[in-house]
Design an enzyme around this catalytic site. Sequence first.
Site, short mmCIF file in Angstrom:
data_model
loop_
_atom_site.label_atom_id
_atom_site.label_comp_id
_atom_site.label_asym_id
_atom_site.label_seq_id
_atom_site.Cartn_x
_atom_site.Cartn_y
_atom_site.Cartn_z
CG ASP A 37 16.25 -59.05 20.45
OD1 ASP A 37 15.26 -58.19 20.87
OD2 ASP A 37 15.43 -60.39 19.66
CG ASP A 66 9.11 -57.87 19.15
OD1 ASP A 66 9.75 -57.13 19.47
OD2 ASP A 66 9.05 -59.53 19.48
#
Length: 417
Positions: free
Chosen positions: A172, A227
């Site tokens: 991430d 996202d």
Amino acid sequence: MENRGIYVLSVWVMSCVAAAAAGAGVLPITPPLFDPSSSTKLGLNNGLARTPQMGWNSWNFFACNINETVIKETADALVTSGLAELGYVYVNIDDCWSSFKRSAEGLLVPDPRTFPSGIKVLADYIHEKGLKLGIYSDAGAFTCQVRPGSLFHENDDAKLFASWGVDYLKYDNCFNLGIKAENRYPVMRDALQATGRAIFYSICEWGVDDPALWAGNVGNSWRTTDDISDSWKSMTAIADLNDKWAGYAGPGGWNDPDMLEVGNGGMTFQEYRAHFSIWALMKAPLLIGCDVRNMGTETLEILSNREVIEINQDELGVQGRKVNVTGIDGCQQVWAGPLSGNRVVVAFWNRCSKAATIKVTWDVLGIQSFVSVSVRDLWRHQDIMEGVTASFTAQVDAHGCELFIFTPQTVSQHSIV
């Protein structure tokens, strides 16, 4: 790259000549759906991701509410449902698996409350099922849920993951200290490769610094978007963003518009079917994001459509793209892409609020006007028409998507000039 383009065009021309000489000639699809100038990137050379990854990820449904029992039961469900046999083999643990602090030796530690047996034992369980285990870390000081990140700990963490038997790393982008992504992500690539274990490297950089432009030899996939959320608005917007980078995907490295929301309850059956159809056509990773232990029959029907999965896993490895837009605000869309065996996959996606009739013509698909095709419906699992020429029309429900394969058929010799 220019030479590669000439080569592709030359092969196409020579195959046309050969077909004419043979007198029968199934003509190939013409080049427009395949852009050789941008599809010649070299994928990460770790032997993985020859086709987009398939599996499951914990985040969309469970977020931080994960534990080793959930992961084991999910692996069991992937097997018993038949999804594992279809290719969903990665069982990926997302954020919140680790303790909030490293050990005295500076190593990551599984949370003793939720993963008391440790990751190695869990990996062994997953492997016994014939599946692969994925784990999560961050190219920053902390993960997005403020667990220890791997920035400046890449070698130690990669060795630890390899020693546990990890097969996949989602990496991430939170708390990145303002260091350029292009400088941070290759460090973990090198650390993973130095372990000697084949570990799929999934770059989750959110598309901030256009990773499609630089990640081709860094990761096996790279997020091109923020996202996803479980809504029609989010899903359609993300599909459009990912489409921009279609020419940069291919065997070894794939554009990643984030995980599937199919089965999480925020969209209708038609919308989820469209979601799955377009992700498959875009050669996106097919990572299930629902609770597969308790999924309904409609969810399983979508996720287990072998013919749609085969589109995603096609060996040609060319990402399909949006090729035609009509209607109010462009809500009537055609997406298409070339497949192996000289075929074309075509999606008629109705993003309008009412049912619509959507048409595509051969010039849009790069098919010669005199070529006839057979048409197979991938959701009905039926060959529906043969000898179709010039154009094809489909009736599509509101927010629905119909998915077809066009296969060129024999053309007469006098048609070739």
